[in-house]
Design an enzyme around this catalytic site. Structure first.
Site, PDB file in Angstrom:
ATOM      1  N   ASP A 170       1.345   6.059   5.643  1.00 11.02           N
ATOM      2  CA  ASP A 170       0.439   5.341   5.085  1.00 11.02           C
ATOM      3  C   ASP A 170       1.163   4.645   3.828  1.00 11.02           C
ATOM      4  OD1 ASP A 170      -1.878   3.910   5.720  1.00 11.02           O
ATOM      5  OD2 ASP A 170      -3.266   5.497   4.238  1.00 11.02           O
TER       6      ASP A 170
ATOM      7  N   ASP B 168     -12.337   7.032   3.475  1.00 14.28           N
ATOM      8  CA  ASP B 168     -11.116   6.598   4.347  1.00 14.28           C
ATOM      9  C   ASP B 168     -10.867   5.121   4.325  1.00 14.28           C
ATOM     10  OD1 ASP B 168      -9.142   7.377   5.874  1.00 14.28           O
ATOM     11  OD2 ASP B 168     -10.112   7.547   7.669  1.00 14.28           O
TER      12      ASP B 168
ATOM     13  N   ASP C  38      -2.852  10.026   3.644  1.00 14.45           N
ATOM     14  CA  ASP C  38      -4.170   9.750   3.903  1.00 14.45           C
ATOM     15  C   ASP C  38      -4.832  10.702   4.774  1.00 14.45           C
ATOM     16  OD1 ASP C  38      -6.538   8.495   4.097  1.00 14.45           O
ATOM     17  OD2 ASP C  38      -5.926   6.832   5.272  1.00 14.45           O
TER      18      ASP C  38
ATOM     19  N   LYS D 111     -10.455  12.867   7.992  1.00 13.64           N
ATOM     20  CA  LYS D 111      -9.959  12.333   9.401  1.00 13.64           C
ATOM     21  C   LYS D 111     -10.166  13.525  10.353  1.00 13.64           C
ATOM     22  CE  LYS D 111      -6.768   8.568   8.105  1.00 13.64           C
ATOM     23  NZ  LYS D 111      -7.577   7.626   8.816  1.00 13.64           N
TER      24      LYS D 111
ATOM     25  N   GLU E   8      -9.641   3.596   2.015  1.00 11.20           N
ATOM     26  CA  GLU E   8      -9.061   3.637   0.727  1.00 11.20           C
ATOM     27  C   GLU E   8      -8.037   2.780   0.469  1.00 11.20           C
ATOM     28  OE1 GLU E   8      -7.729   5.080   3.126  1.00 11.20           O
ATOM     29  OE2 GLU E   8      -5.806   4.920   2.798  1.00 11.20           O
TER      30      GLU E   8
ATOM     31  N   LYS F   5       1.002  -1.092  -0.137  1.00 15.13           N
ATOM     32  CA  LYS F   5       0.043  -0.022  -0.111  1.00 15.13           C
ATOM     33  C   LYS F   5       0.926   1.382  -0.075  1.00 15.13           C
ATOM     34  CE  LYS F   5      -3.560   2.523   3.021  1.00 15.13           C
ATOM     35  NZ  LYS F   5      -4.239   2.478   4.311  1.00 15.13           N
TER      36      LYS F   5
ATOM     37  N   ARG G  73      -7.938  -0.652   0.962  1.00 13.09           N
ATOM     38  CA  ARG G  73      -8.200  -1.884   0.183  1.00 13.09           C
ATOM     39  C   ARG G  73      -8.771  -1.510  -1.171  1.00 13.09           C
ATOM     40  NH1 ARG G  73     -12.939  -2.406   4.547  1.00 13.09           N
ATOM     41  NH2 ARG G  73     -11.283  -1.071   5.868  1.00 13.09           N
TER      42      ARG G  73
HETATM   43  N1  BES Z   1      -4.641   4.383   6.994  1.00  6.18           N
HETATM   44  C1  BES Z   1      -5.547   3.946   7.633  1.00  6.18           C
HETATM   45  C2  BES Z   1      -5.492   3.180   8.834  1.00  6.18           C
HETATM   46  C3  BES Z   1      -4.839   3.572   9.943  1.00  6.18           C
HETATM   47  C4  BES Z   1      -5.249   4.339  10.854  1.00  6.18           C
HETATM   48  C5  BES Z   1      -3.466   3.207  10.419  1.00  6.18           C
HETATM   49  C6  BES Z   1      -4.534   4.845  11.975  1.00  6.18           C
HETATM   50  C7  BES Z   1      -2.761   3.544  11.561  1.00  6.18           C
HETATM   51  C8  BES Z   1      -3.378   4.385  12.173  1.00  6.18           C
HETATM   52  C9  BES Z   1      -6.751   3.490   6.673  1.00  6.18           C
HETATM   53  O1  BES Z   1      -6.818   3.907   5.519  1.00  6.18           O
HETATM   54  C10 BES Z   1      -7.975   3.993   7.226  1.00  6.18           C
HETATM   55  O2  BES Z   1      -8.507   5.064   7.677  1.00  6.18           O
HETATM   56  N2  BES Z   1      -8.945   3.114   7.818  1.00  6.18           N
HETATM   57  C11 BES Z   1      -9.931   3.065   8.383  1.00  6.18           C
HETATM   58  C12 BES Z   1     -11.066   2.147   7.821  1.00  6.18           C
HETATM   59  C13 BES Z   1     -12.514   2.609   8.200  1.00  6.18           C
HETATM   60  C14 BES Z   1     -12.864   3.819   7.465  1.00  6.18           C
HETATM   61  C15 BES Z   1     -13.392   1.506   7.947  1.00  6.18           C
HETATM   62  C16 BES Z   1      -9.809   3.174   9.845  1.00  6.18           C
HETATM   63  O3  BES Z   1      -9.163   2.213  10.272  1.00  6.18           O
HETATM   64  O4  BES Z   1     -10.565   3.659  10.616  1.00  6.18           O
HETATM   65 ZN    ZN Z   2      -5.066   4.665   4.680  1.00  2.00          ZN
HETATM   66 MN    MN Z   3      -7.664   5.923   5.228  1.00  2.00          MN
END
Ligand code: BES
Ligand code: ZN
Ligand code: MN
Length: 504
Positions: free
Chosen positions: A291, A350, A273, A280, A352, A268, A354
């Site tokens: 990210d 968010d 992000d 966020k 993204e 990834k 996947r």
């Molecule tokens: N890059 C983030 C995951 C992340 C967040 C990693 C904080 C480390 C610390 C990912 O893209 C994301 O935002 N995931 C969301 C998914 C949700 C919207 C289903 C998450 O984990 O909140």
């Molecule tokens: Zn992310």
């Molecule tokens: Mn995200």
């Protein structure tokens, strides 16, 4: 730092400093005992005064010990004998290296590879010594106008071994340690670099720099027009909100005959992000420059593998883009068609990671990979579940999962498996598309992997969620270079024990 394997007695080393271990209750390990004898019990007498009792991580720097050739001797506490765990061993090495560096020692002979460990051999210790020393002295100060005051002065570590018959094996371990450490360093540097420097184009340039350095690497970078032509609708949905052009970076390593199916690593590469329209909160948003740690680990692993000239084929695939809320950004409720033809309702922009990964997993099929492993800072839920110590592992192929878990254990870069049961799949149901990109509050790491699994059917596939392990937060903020050690170990195991380790 420079590393060399040396032999010879500790009292004869003509170096600025010799490092030797002392176990709990002042039990001198072999090297310390030899130094003690050469100095007519000088060391024992000093220790008896109470300066050092051998507790793990204690240190004592001694100067000009009679009967010994080194200028200084660093004694380091190793805790109770026979209880030296992997983590303790690394702690001891880290403490020794910091102490040497803080004392201004430029060159040292370390006898820590000779400390007896119940579970590990010399090869493991040599490698960990190199990796831990490099990790300990790592600083990211290239964007400061003046370098850090704590910059490394220690530049040469001689790793002493007792038995000359072990020399060639130790040299091989040293070579592996160096290559892994260089891969880890590359991954850390890329990850620590902020998103205004480390753009998708920068990642592509980094791949090209690797290609220049290693003849066995071949790099191809697809731009937005080609990504469109391929119909990677999920990847494009993420990229469209940003002014920064996306890139699909393809790095092929040829170390074996073309007939041998490659291992595909998909990383990834979200260089920032923001969450997109599902933006966020402000707190700690800076950390979303990390990210792209999956991408960084793919490049780091490729570097280590190319350096070691492993006899395997490997392909690294990196979907690189920012996730931004520009005027053209994808919006919650939008439905896109992935490269696989499956349609996705994007309920949360968010989620993204996947989206960029699913199209790249589909793209990986053209390389007819033996196994595919994706590496991603995918879910905050993984940090909640496993914290900073273990990466999440989910797989549709048990032997592959087992091989990755084993590689994690040996390298000290561990993963922990979560279930990828069918039961979780229905959380992704959508009323309007084939499925949604989010699965609700429960089991967020598992439903993210369930989403990816829909694109990995009939591939031997594993997913590493490194959201908790790829970087540290707080006042020790910084990239860790994980899971480069795990991945390189996995590939080394495939070379060495193909019968029991190579799934497929
Ligand atoms: N890059 C983030 C995951 C992340 C967040 C990693 C904080 C480390 C610390 C990912 O893209 C994301 O935002 N995931 C969301 C998914 C949700 C919207 C289903 C998450 O984990 O909140
Ligand atoms: Zn992310
Ligand atoms: Mn995200």
């Amino acid at each position: 730092m420079e590393f060399t394997i040396i032999g010879g007695a500790p009292d004869k080393q003509r170096v600025p400093c010799v490092v030797a271990g002392v176990f709990d209750k002042r039990k001198l390990a072999e090297t310390a005992a030899q130094l003690d004898q050469a100095s007519h019990q000088y060391i024992r007498r000093i220790i008896k005064r109470g300066d050092l009792d051998g507790r793990c991580g204690q240190t004592l720097m001694l100067h000009q010990i009679p009967g010994t050739a080194a200028e200084r001797i660093l004694l380091i506490g190793c805790g109770p004998k026979n209880e030296l765990s992997d983590n303790k061993y690394r702690e001891i090495v880290a403490k020794a290296v910091t102490t040497l560096n803080d004392a201004g020692v430029t060159e040292a002979a370390s006898y820590l590879a000779e400390i007896p460990t119940p579970d590990r051999g010399l090869d493991w210790k040599v490698r960990q010594l190199v990796e831990t020393a490099e990790n300990t002295l790592y600083r990211f100060d290239r964007l400061k106008s003046k370098p850090d005051a704590s910059a490394a002065v220690l530049c040469s570590l001689r790793v002493a071994i007792a038995n000359p018959r072990d020399a060639s094996a130790a040299k091989e371990s040293l070579r592996e340690g160096r290559a892994i450490a260089a891969g880890v360093r590359l991954a850390k540097d890329l990850a620590n670099l902020p998103s205004n420097h480390c753009t998708p184009a920068y990642l592509a340039d980094e791949a090209r720099r690797l290609q220049k350095r290693y003849a066995a690497l071949k790099v191809e970078v697809l731009g937005v027009a080609q990504i469109k032509r391929l119909r990677m609708g999920a990847f494009l949905a993420v990229a469209r909100g940003s002014r920064e052009p996306p890139a699909l970076i393809i790095v092929q390593y040829r170390g074996a005959p073309a007939a041998q199916a490659p291992v595909a690593l998909v990383g990834k590469g979200i260089t920032f992000d923001s969450g997109g329209i599902s933006i966020k909160p402000a707190a700690a948003m800076d950390e979303m420059k990390y990210d792209m740690c999956g991408a960084a680990s793919v490049l780091g692993t490729l570097r280590a593998v190319a350096e070691l000239r492993l006899p395997i084929n490997l392909v690294g695939l990196i979907p690189a883009t920012e996730n931004m809320p520009g005027g053209n950004a994808v919006k919650p409720g939008d439905i896109v068609t992935s490269l696989s033809g499956q349609t996705i309702e994007i309920l949360n922009t968010d989620a993204e990671g996947r989206l960029v990964l699913c199209d790249t997993l589909t793209y990986s099929r053209r390389f007819k990979p033996g196994v595919v492993i994706d590496i991603a800072t995918l879910t905050g839920a993984c940090v909640v579940a496993l914290g900073q110590h273990a990466s999440g592992l989910l797989s549709n192929h048990e032997p592959l999962a087992a091989a990755l878990l084993a590689a994690g254990g040996r390298s000290g870069d561990r993963a922990w498996q979560l279930p990828l049961w069918e039961d979780y799949q229905k959380q992704l149901d959508s009323r309007f598309a084939d499925f949604a990109n989010v699965g609700g509050r429960e089991a967020g790491s598992i439903t993210a992997a369930c989403f990816l699994a829909r694109f990995a059917k009939d591939l031997k596939w594993a997913h590493l969620d490194i959201a908790g392990t790829a970087w540290r937060t707080g006042n020790k903020k910084g990239a860790t270079g994980r899971p480069v050690p795990l991945l390189v170990q996995f590939l080394l195991d495939r070379v060495r024990k193909p019968e029991d380790h190579a799934p497929g």
